[in-house]
Design an enzyme around this catalytic site. Structure first.
Site: not given
Length: 96
Positions: A56-57
């Site tokens: 994800c981020e």
């Protein structure tokens, strides 16, 4: 939970990567070869064969996704630090 660093992932030959960010985040730049399956759509989605690496981020959403997938019997590994760590390591992202 299994976890791998971005530098370790970069050394894996042809990894199956699932990016659990939202489509607009994914479109802004992602690890080359990653498939976008947002966290909210992961349940019931078709997954790549074999072990998968989840990103994800920053690592929070991918950690939750990794735990969920592992509970479903999937060989899933979280990518520590996410796309942010990937960029900070100087690794290329793509937009496609």
């Amino acid at each position: 939970m299994n976890e791998i660093s971005v530098s370790e992932l970069a050394a894996v030959s042809a990894p199956s990567i699932i990016d659990v960010r939202e489509p607009d985040e994914f479109a802004g730049g992602h690890v080359p070869g990653a498939v976008n399956i947002p966290l909210g759509q992961l349940q019931g989605s078709d997954l790549p064969e074999g072990p998968v690496y989840v990103i994800c981020e920053l690592g929070g959403r991918s950690a939750r996704a990794t735990q969920y997938l592992a509970g479903q019997g999937v060989d899933a590994t979280n990518i520590a630090g996410g796309t942010t760590a990937w960029r900070e390591a100087g690794l290329a992202t793509t937009q496609d």
